[in-house]
Design a protein around this motif. Sequence first.
Motif, PDB file in Angstrom:
ATOM      1  N   ARG A   1     -61.771 -44.711  62.534  1.00  0.00           N
ATOM      2  CA  ARG A   1     -62.580 -46.086  62.455  1.00  0.00           C
ATOM      3  C   ARG A   1     -63.785 -45.771  63.441  1.00  0.00           C
ATOM      4  O   ARG A   1     -65.018 -46.023  63.053  1.00  0.00           O
TER       5      ARG A   1
ATOM      6  N   ASP B   1     -52.582 -54.423  63.927  1.00  0.00           N
ATOM      7  CA  ASP B   1     -53.650 -53.270  64.038  1.00  0.00           C
ATOM      8  C   ASP B   1     -55.038 -53.818  63.505  1.00  0.00           C
ATOM      9  O   ASP B   1     -56.020 -53.410  64.011  1.00  0.00           O
ATOM     10  N   ALA B   2     -55.096 -54.426  62.505  1.00  0.00           N
ATOM     11  CA  ALA B   2     -56.368 -55.012  61.900  1.00  0.00           C
ATOM     12  C   ALA B   2     -56.075 -56.586  61.655  1.00  0.00           C
ATOM     13  O   ALA B   2     -54.854 -57.014  61.506  1.00  0.00           O
TER      14      ALA B   2
ATOM     15  N   LEU C   1     -51.789 -55.239  58.944  1.00  0.00           N
ATOM     16  CA  LEU C   1     -52.881 -56.406  58.646  1.00  0.00           C
ATOM     17  C   LEU C   1     -52.462 -57.726  58.827  1.00  0.00           C
ATOM     18  O   LEU C   1     -51.585 -58.099  58.134  1.00  0.00           O
TER      19      LEU C   1
ATOM     20  N   THR D   1     -64.485 -56.549  53.824  1.00  0.00           N
ATOM     21  CA  THR D   1     -64.138 -55.175  54.249  1.00  0.00           C
ATOM     22  C   THR D   1     -65.199 -54.252  53.580  1.00  0.00           C
ATOM     23  O   THR D   1     -65.810 -53.632  54.190  1.00  0.00           O
TER      24      THR D   1
ATOM     25  N   ARG E   1     -66.156 -50.621  56.668  1.00  0.00           N
ATOM     26  CA  ARG E   1     -65.375 -50.357  57.419  1.00  0.00           C
ATOM     27  C   ARG E   1     -63.936 -50.375  56.806  1.00  0.00           C
ATOM     28  O   ARG E   1     -63.681 -51.400  56.291  1.00  0.00           O
TER      29      ARG E   1
ATOM     30  N   LEU F   1     -60.162 -51.316  56.112  1.00  0.00           N
ATOM     31  CA  LEU F   1     -59.389 -52.347  56.619  1.00  0.00           C
ATOM     32  C   LEU F   1     -58.051 -52.112  56.999  1.00  0.00           C
ATOM     33  O   LEU F   1     -57.722 -52.393  58.221  1.00  0.00           O
ATOM     34  N   ALA F   2     -57.318 -51.490  56.347  1.00  0.00           N
ATOM     35  CA  ALA F   2     -56.011 -50.926  56.967  1.00  0.00           C
ATOM     36  C   ALA F   2     -55.777 -49.618  56.261  1.00  0.00           C
ATOM     37  O   ALA F   2     -55.907 -49.256  55.149  1.00  0.00           O
TER      38      ALA F   2
ATOM     39  N   ASP G   1     -50.856 -49.367  59.064  1.00  0.00           N
ATOM     40  CA  ASP G   1     -51.359 -50.248  60.050  1.00  0.00           C
ATOM     41  C   ASP G   1     -50.858 -51.521  59.429  1.00  0.00           C
ATOM     42  O   ASP G   1     -50.529 -51.758  58.283  1.00  0.00           O
TER      43      ASP G   1
ATOM     44  N   TYR H   1     -60.510 -54.928  64.455  1.00  0.00           N
ATOM     45  CA  TYR H   1     -59.899 -53.678  64.353  1.00  0.00           C
ATOM     46  C   TYR H   1     -59.256 -53.219  65.756  1.00  0.00           C
ATOM     47  O   TYR H   1     -60.051 -52.905  66.647  1.00  0.00           O
TER      48      TYR H   1
ATOM     49  N   PRO I   1     -57.407 -45.405  66.223  1.00  0.00           N
ATOM     50  CA  PRO I   1     -58.769 -45.814  66.092  1.00  0.00           C
ATOM     51  C   PRO I   1     -59.582 -44.630  65.635  1.00  0.00           C
ATOM     52  O   PRO I   1     -60.821 -44.532  65.358  1.00  0.00           O
TER      53      PRO I   1
END
Lengths: 247, 247
Positions: free
Chosen positions: B236, B169-170, B149, B135, B140, B142-143, B147, B228, B233
């Motif tokens: 991100r 979500d991820a 994961l 990550t 990016r 991650l969570a 979110d 993701y 969003p």
Amino acid sequence: MSAPGTLYGLGVGPGDPELLTLKALRILKAAPVIAYPAPDHGTSFARAIVEGYLTGAQEEIAIVVPMRTERFPAAAIYDEAAARIGDRLAAGQDVAVFCEGDPFFYGSFMYLFERLSGRFPVEIVPGVSSVMAATAASHRPLAARNDILTVIPGPLDDDALRQRIEASDAFAIMKLGRHFGRVKALLGAMNLTDACAYCERVTLPEERIMPLADVTGDAPYFSMILGYRGAEPGIRDAVIQRRETAQ
Amino acid sequence: MSAPGTLYGLGVGPGDPELLTLKALRILKAAPVIAYPAPDHGTSFARAIVEGYLTGAQEEIAIVVPMRTERFPAAAIYDEAAARIGDRLAAGQDVAVFCEGDPFFYGSFMYLFERLSGRFPVEIVPGVSSVMAATAASHRPLAARNDILTVIPGPLDDDALRQRIEASDAFAIMKLGRHFGRVKALLGAMNLTDACAYCERVTLPEERIMPLADVTGDAPYFSMILGYRGAEPGIRDAVIQRRETAQ
């Protein structure tokens, strides 16, 4: 014009200062400017973790975020922090931002990252996550072979929690705080209480690790539930039994 | 009779020797006996990570596991390794076992743990997981916030993969190896290729990080896909855009 400084997002681990990485230590000692989230009352947890390593000659930028659990971070706070940090970067100074656990795993560093990464060099130094630290402290393997592990935020509603738990072999429920009682009741209704460990302030002197069934009262924000409901419980049962035998 | 030694499960991180924790470094230098998984041909990755820190005076126990991907670990190999390690512990010597990444996150250390933890003191030192390192390397988050994961092993069949990805979500898909082509095709069929990053041998000099769409050919075991697909969003997208602007 000098070259810009680098923005470092440093994972400082779950709480024990010895769980800092060698890389994070090197960078934090060399940075002329350090920054960290801080509550409006009390001390910064991220700064406290690394306090023993600070040189005393570093400029400090405290990013004061009101400690109202789950409050969506006010954009203005991060706008202002990013502006201050951006000034130092533009002047050629490196800035090290301390992040509890890992910077990109539910960390507020992303709010600085999104504001500054387009304009300045950024390096993220991953850290030991509280999930791995809680697993280590509770002496149970978290995920084995082809297990599915789900990390689930406690603020989700019961239906969402139940659905995600049922789809997992192992799960970690984070950000418990005021949701703890509700989550514990849900796990009880799912007949999973005995499959769960409760972990609070892991790796700190006041760490508490216990079966979920034994927890009474509230839970702080820095707590989590680890649960195991896989189709292959053989190893875990053995592990738990052996551990109990040893005590 | 002397007191028994302690069995240490040391997370040594994803590959960069500087991502060792201070605690793991202290314990590995002090241990009179070290142990690590090793392939039947070639060198041990876990040992290679920390090679520069070894004192040269330590007894080494290589746990030779044939490198057939996803082969279920032969019980006899760990029985024998546990017996050898148990002899040292019984004689009062500490034994430090090196574990790539984190010891209890898909690590083979659990096979030693289940055999020895009932009889000897055990301490697990959590490490930086390859998920967090990937990550960080892919720039990016991650969570975020609430979110969900999910960590999903690539060897699972398509239906299981699809179901878990859709509930997240991820997601991080690990243990790709020979499953890479199939997993990539599945993500394509789910219209998620552009939401995924491919990460290989993270934090090592030969690290490769790229959009999944750009990967051709095979993937090694030490690779993962980060994806993701959250309902939020905004951050991100902004992050990715800013990063692209900066390049």
